[in-house]
Design a protein around this motif. Structure first.
Motif, short mmCIF file in Angstrom:
data_model
loop_
_atom_site.label_atom_id
_atom_site.label_comp_id
_atom_site.label_asym_id
_atom_site.label_seq_id
_atom_site.Cartn_x
_atom_site.Cartn_y
_atom_site.Cartn_z
N UNK A 25 0.85 -1.19 0.00
CA UNK A 25 0.00 0.00 0.00
C UNK A 25 0.89 1.25 0.00
N UNK A 26 0.33 2.37 -0.37
CA UNK A 26 1.11 3.60 -0.46
C UNK A 26 1.07 4.35 0.87
N UNK A 27 2.02 5.27 1.03
CA UNK A 27 2.06 6.00 2.30
C UNK A 27 0.96 7.07 2.36
N UNK A 28 0.78 7.64 3.53
CA UNK A 28 -0.34 8.55 3.79
C UNK A 28 -0.30 9.80 2.90
N UNK A 29 0.88 10.38 2.70
CA UNK A 29 0.98 11.58 1.86
C UNK A 29 0.62 11.29 0.42
N UNK A 30 1.11 10.16 -0.09
CA UNK A 30 0.79 9.77 -1.47
C UNK A 30 -0.70 9.47 -1.61
N UNK B 111 -3.12 10.80 0.20
CA UNK B 111 -3.81 12.08 0.22
C UNK B 111 -3.80 12.72 -1.16
N UNK B 112 -2.64 12.71 -1.81
CA UNK B 112 -2.53 13.31 -3.14
C UNK B 112 -3.38 12.54 -4.16
N UNK B 113 -3.31 11.21 -4.09
CA UNK B 113 -4.11 10.40 -5.02
C UNK B 113 -5.60 10.63 -4.80
N UNK B 114 -6.04 10.67 -3.55
CA UNK B 114 -7.44 10.90 -3.22
C UNK B 114 -7.91 12.23 -3.83
N UNK B 115 -7.10 13.28 -3.66
CA UNK B 115 -7.45 14.59 -4.22
C UNK B 115 -7.47 14.56 -5.75
#
Length: 110
Positions: free
Chosen positions: A1-6, A8-12
């Motif tokens: 799985x990807x880290x939290x910052x990545x 967040x960016x993907x979600x946006x």
């Protein structure tokens, strides 16, 4: 799985690319797949990616799977690539718009 910052960016990015609501997308998938004699069941309307996008729209960020993340990256990439491909004849533009709408992006929206 990807880290939290990545994530967040993907979600946006995903929610910027997918500018149709889950209700609008579900309705579009049903209308697009309907024929003269029948309308498909909601869970059977549209292609696999459209159904995946619809499922993601109904999830919380914390409930996403690795498959969801792959779909989200694919949708973001597809919308970005198609945004640069505009400017063709009207019929071609209509087809492009309809293809994008099957993954939740209406290019006519701001």
């Amino acid at each position: 799985m990807i880290d939290a910052l990545e994530m967040d960016a993907l979600w946006e990015d995903f929610h910027r690319a997918v500018n149709m609501t889950s209700q609008e997308l579900a309705a579009w998938l049903r209308v697009r797949d309907a024929d003269e004699s029948a309308e498909p069941l909601p869970e059977q309307a549209g292609g696999p990616t459209g159904q995946d996008v619809l499922a993601i729209l109904q999830k919380r960020r914390t409930d996403l799977t690795e498959d969801d993340v792959r779909v989200m990256y694919g949708v973001v990439d597809t919308v970005a690539e198609q945004a640069d491909a505009g400017g063709g004849p009207e019929a071609e533009e209509t087809l492009r718009r309809h293809r994008l709408m099957t993954i939740g992006h209406d290019p006519l929206r701001p």
